[in-house]
Design a protein around this motif. Sequence first.
Motif, PDB file in Angstrom:
ATOM      1  N   LEU A  49       1.503 -29.844  13.470  1.00  0.00           N
ATOM      2  CA  LEU A  49       2.296 -30.282  14.606  1.00  0.00           C
ATOM      3  C   LEU A  49       2.504 -31.784  14.550  1.00  0.00           C
ATOM      4  CD1 LEU A  49       3.617 -29.209  17.231  1.00  0.00           C
ATOM      5  CD2 LEU A  49       1.513 -29.894  18.413  1.00  0.00           C
ATOM      6  N   THR A  50       3.769 -32.184  14.520  1.00  0.00           N
ATOM      7  CA  THR A  50       4.118 -33.600  14.600  1.00  0.00           C
ATOM      8  C   THR A  50       4.446 -33.951  16.047  1.00  0.00           C
ATOM      9  OG1 THR A  50       6.458 -33.175  14.158  1.00  0.00           O
ATOM     10  CG2 THR A  50       5.024 -33.545  12.254  1.00  0.00           C
ATOM     11  N   LEU A  51       4.537 -35.248  16.313  1.00  0.00           N
ATOM     12  CA  LEU A  51       4.868 -35.675  17.670  1.00  0.00           C
ATOM     13  C   LEU A  51       6.275 -35.226  18.056  1.00  0.00           C
ATOM     14  CD1 LEU A  51       4.281 -37.213  20.244  1.00  0.00           C
ATOM     15  CD2 LEU A  51       4.970 -39.322  19.102  1.00  0.00           C
ATOM     16  N   TYR A 170       3.634 -37.749  28.938  1.00  0.00           N
ATOM     17  CA  TYR A 170       2.382 -37.005  28.957  1.00  0.00           C
ATOM     18  C   TYR A 170       2.103 -36.351  27.611  1.00  0.00           C
ATOM     19  CZ  TYR A 170       2.406 -37.556  34.031  1.00  0.00           C
ATOM     20  OH  TYR A 170       2.408 -38.080  35.291  1.00  0.00           O
ATOM     21  N   VAL A 171       3.148 -35.774  27.003  1.00  0.00           N
ATOM     22  CA  VAL A 171       2.957 -35.132  25.700  1.00  0.00           C
ATOM     23  C   VAL A 171       2.595 -36.172  24.643  1.00  0.00           C
ATOM     24  CG1 VAL A 171       4.127 -33.856  23.867  1.00  0.00           C
ATOM     25  CG2 VAL A 171       4.431 -33.176  26.237  1.00  0.00           C
ATOM     26  N   THR A 172       3.254 -37.325  24.682  1.00  0.00           N
ATOM     27  CA  THR A 172       2.943 -38.385  23.716  1.00  0.00           C
ATOM     28  C   THR A 172       1.504 -38.865  23.870  1.00  0.00           C
ATOM     29  OG1 THR A 172       5.259 -39.099  23.734  1.00  0.00           O
ATOM     30  CG2 THR A 172       3.632 -40.649  22.885  1.00  0.00           C
ATOM     31  N   ARG A 173       1.085 -39.067  25.099  1.00  0.00           N
ATOM     32  CA  ARG A 173      -0.287 -39.517  25.328  1.00  0.00           C
ATOM     33  C   ARG A 173      -1.302 -38.458  24.903  1.00  0.00           C
ATOM     34  NH1 ARG A 173      -1.456 -41.718  31.167  1.00  0.00           N
ATOM     35  NH2 ARG A 173      -0.929 -39.555  31.698  1.00  0.00           N
ATOM     36  N   ALA A 174      -1.013 -37.193  25.214  1.00  0.00           N
ATOM     37  CA  ALA A 174      -1.927 -36.121  24.801  1.00  0.00           C
ATOM     38  C   ALA A 174      -1.968 -35.984  23.286  1.00  0.00           C
ATOM     39  CB  ALA A 174      -1.507 -34.803  25.445  1.00  0.00           C
ATOM     40  N   PHE A 175      -0.818 -36.162  22.630  1.00  0.00           N
ATOM     41  CA  PHE A 175      -0.781 -36.062  21.166  1.00  0.00           C
ATOM     42  C   PHE A 175      -1.589 -37.197  20.538  1.00  0.00           C
ATOM     43  CE2 PHE A 175       0.914 -36.853  16.981  1.00  0.00           C
ATOM     44  CZ  PHE A 175       1.095 -35.593  16.456  1.00  0.00           C
ATOM     45  N   LEU A 176      -1.398 -38.415  21.021  1.00  0.00           N
ATOM     46  CA  LEU A 176      -2.140 -39.549  20.460  1.00  0.00           C
ATOM     47  C   LEU A 176      -3.630 -39.441  20.763  1.00  0.00           C
ATOM     48  CD1 LEU A 176       0.326 -42.489  21.238  1.00  0.00           C
ATOM     49  CD2 LEU A 176       0.037 -41.222  19.102  1.00  0.00           C
ATOM     50  N   ARG A 181      -9.017 -38.228  18.706  1.00  0.00           N
ATOM     51  CA  ARG A 181     -10.220 -37.384  18.676  1.00  0.00           C
ATOM     52  C   ARG A 181     -10.430 -36.780  17.290  1.00  0.00           C
ATOM     53  NH1 ARG A 181     -12.960 -39.318  22.849  1.00  0.00           N
ATOM     54  NH2 ARG A 181     -11.646 -39.377  24.716  1.00  0.00           N
ATOM     55  N   GLN A 182      -9.336 -36.462  16.610  1.00  0.00           N
ATOM     56  CA  GLN A 182      -9.458 -35.924  15.260  1.00  0.00           C
ATOM     57  C   GLN A 182     -10.029 -36.962  14.313  1.00  0.00           C
ATOM     58  OE1 GLN A 182      -8.870 -32.743  14.502  1.00  0.00           O
ATOM     59  NE2 GLN A 182      -9.522 -33.082  12.385  1.00  0.00           N
ATOM     60  N   VAL A 183      -9.594 -38.201  14.462  1.00  0.00           N
ATOM     61  CA  VAL A 183     -10.132 -39.284  13.626  1.00  0.00           C
ATOM     62  C   VAL A 183     -11.617 -39.489  13.920  1.00  0.00           C
ATOM     63  CG1 VAL A 183      -9.981 -41.751  13.128  1.00  0.00           C
ATOM     64  CG2 VAL A 183      -7.892 -40.395  13.370  1.00  0.00           C
ATOM     65  N   MET A 184     -11.977 -39.438  15.201  1.00  0.00           N
ATOM     66  CA  MET A 184     -13.384 -39.590  15.565  1.00  0.00           C
ATOM     67  C   MET A 184     -14.220 -38.445  14.994  1.00  0.00           C
ATOM     68  SD  MET A 184     -13.684 -42.400  17.194  1.00  0.00           S
ATOM     69  CE  MET A 184     -15.360 -42.143  17.777  1.00  0.00           C
ATOM     70  N   LEU A 185     -13.674 -37.235  14.973  1.00  0.00           N
ATOM     71  CA  LEU A 185     -14.397 -36.094  14.406  1.00  0.00           C
ATOM     72  C   LEU A 185     -14.617 -36.291  12.915  1.00  0.00           C
ATOM     73  CD1 LEU A 185     -15.602 -33.271  14.670  1.00  0.00           C
ATOM     74  CD2 LEU A 185     -13.296 -32.343  14.372  1.00  0.00           C
ATOM     75  N   LEU A 256      -3.626 -25.387  15.905  1.00  0.00           N
ATOM     76  CA  LEU A 256      -2.901 -26.630  15.661  1.00  0.00           C
ATOM     77  C   LEU A 256      -3.629 -27.515  14.664  1.00  0.00           C
ATOM     78  CD1 LEU A 256      -1.805 -27.602  19.289  1.00  0.00           C
ATOM     79  CD2 LEU A 256      -0.517 -26.336  17.561  1.00  0.00           C
ATOM     80  N   THR A 257      -2.829 -28.205  13.874  1.00  0.00           N
ATOM     81  CA  THR A 257      -3.303 -29.277  13.010  1.00  0.00           C
ATOM     82  C   THR A 257      -2.425 -30.492  13.256  1.00  0.00           C
ATOM     83  OG1 THR A 257      -4.061 -27.717  11.308  1.00  0.00           O
ATOM     84  CG2 THR A 257      -3.731 -30.010  10.642  1.00  0.00           C
ATOM     85  N   ILE A 258      -3.024 -31.553  13.739  1.00  0.00           N
ATOM     86  CA  ILE A 258      -2.270 -32.739  14.114  1.00  0.00           C
ATOM     87  C   ILE A 258      -1.843 -33.510  12.868  1.00  0.00           C
ATOM     88  CG2 ILE A 258      -2.358 -34.946  15.324  1.00  0.00           C
ATOM     89  CD1 ILE A 258      -2.172 -32.567  17.157  1.00  0.00           C
ATOM     90  N   VAL A 259      -0.539 -33.780  12.771  1.00  0.00           N
ATOM     91  CA  VAL A 259      -0.028 -34.650  11.714  1.00  0.00           C
ATOM     92  C   VAL A 259      -0.061 -36.081  12.251  1.00  0.00           C
ATOM     93  CG1 VAL A 259       1.944 -35.206  10.256  1.00  0.00           C
ATOM     94  CG2 VAL A 259       1.436 -32.820  10.821  1.00  0.00           C
ATOM     95  N   PRO A 260      -0.842 -36.963  11.635  1.00  0.00           N
ATOM     96  CA  PRO A 260      -0.990 -38.322  12.192  1.00  0.00           C
ATOM     97  C   PRO A 260       0.352 -39.015  12.366  1.00  0.00           C
ATOM     98  CG  PRO A 260      -2.591 -37.932  10.449  1.00  0.00           C
ATOM     99  CD  PRO A 260      -1.645 -36.778  10.411  1.00  0.00           C
ATOM    100  N   GLU A 261       0.466 -39.672  13.501  1.00  0.00           N
ATOM    101  CA  GLU A 261       1.667 -40.436  13.833  1.00  0.00           C
ATOM    102  C   GLU A 261       1.349 -41.920  13.692  1.00  0.00           C
ATOM    103  OE1 GLU A 261       5.686 -40.739  15.184  1.00  0.00           O
ATOM    104  OE2 GLU A 261       4.470 -38.999  14.608  1.00  0.00           O
ATOM    105  N   PRO A 262       2.184 -42.688  12.971  1.00  0.00           N
ATOM    106  CA  PRO A 262       1.923 -44.127  12.869  1.00  0.00           C
ATOM    107  C   PRO A 262       1.994 -44.792  14.232  1.00  0.00           C
ATOM    108  CG  PRO A 262       4.101 -43.573  11.996  1.00  0.00           C
ATOM    109  CD  PRO A 262       3.401 -42.277  12.238  1.00  0.00           C
TER     110      PRO A 262
END
Length: 313
Positions: A49-51, A170-176, A181-185, A256-262
């Motif tokens: 999932l991308t932003l 809200y979606v942008t904030r939740a995605f970031l 959290r994924q980076v912290m994991l 879901l798998t988050i695709v990192p957003e710059p």
Amino acid sequence: AGAMRGVSLPSPGSSARVAGPLVAGILLAGALLASPLPLSAQEGDPVELTLAEALRLAERSNPGYRQVVNDLELNRIDRSDAWLTLLPTPQVTALSSNLSWNLETLGTDNFGNPIPNPEARMVQSSTSTQRLGMNFQLDLRNVLNLRQQEVQTEVRDFTAMAQYRSLRAYVTRAFLDAQERQVMLELEEELLQTAERNLELTRSLYRLARRDRMDLLSAELDLADRENQLEVARVEAEDALRVLRNLVGEPGLGPLTIVPEPLNVFDPAGVDGERLVSEALVGSPRVEQSRAQLRSAERGISIQRAQWLPTLS
């Protein structure tokens, strides 16, 4: 501001100018042209999932946003109903027939001569009429109601625009947040691996009498702490994905798998606070929505006062 990084939204000064039918057209077209989910999401495989994809799915499937967009259809219906109250009402009767039978006792015949023995006869009569009419009633309340519907259209348009921007924020904030959290994991997993290697090294040195019992216990305690931190990070990452999933609202969305957003660095030091507030007062959909609601309330008061005025028919 941090939740809006990397997202292109309409400028504040342009919101008041684009409100109206154009807003409804843009929102409905964006929802109708949204493509279906990838096949992997339908098969239950993890979805990358991308932003941009999260925003597109949220615009299509978020229940609150879809309800606001569907309410825009009421603009056309209410406007048509208001116009119908101003039009005359035609009345057309193509044929109206009336038949009657009466039992009468007649003392004369059809030529007016007396009858020696009068007798009762059944007399039939019929009438037929055609009618064409047009009724028109001039009520000032209907005129004011038409203007009220125009204001209600503005209220719905600004509500949809405000909901659109809020949903994207809200979606942008939740995605970031899910990305963080994924980076912290991942960081906690690396720290756990480091703690495991440190414990193995400490045990080896302890067998060689190069480390004492306290060093070994400290390494074991550090490993246990890292395992606990990893579990906390995993729970927080799952909660962040759950929040993002609820905002998106797509029923068929799989894992879901988050695709990192710059991330774009935002420095608020260069922002003029007074200019920001002035632009928000002019172009913010929330402000324009409140102003439209105020005008709607004023029109409602005028309609109530007009009920005491006479009507023309």
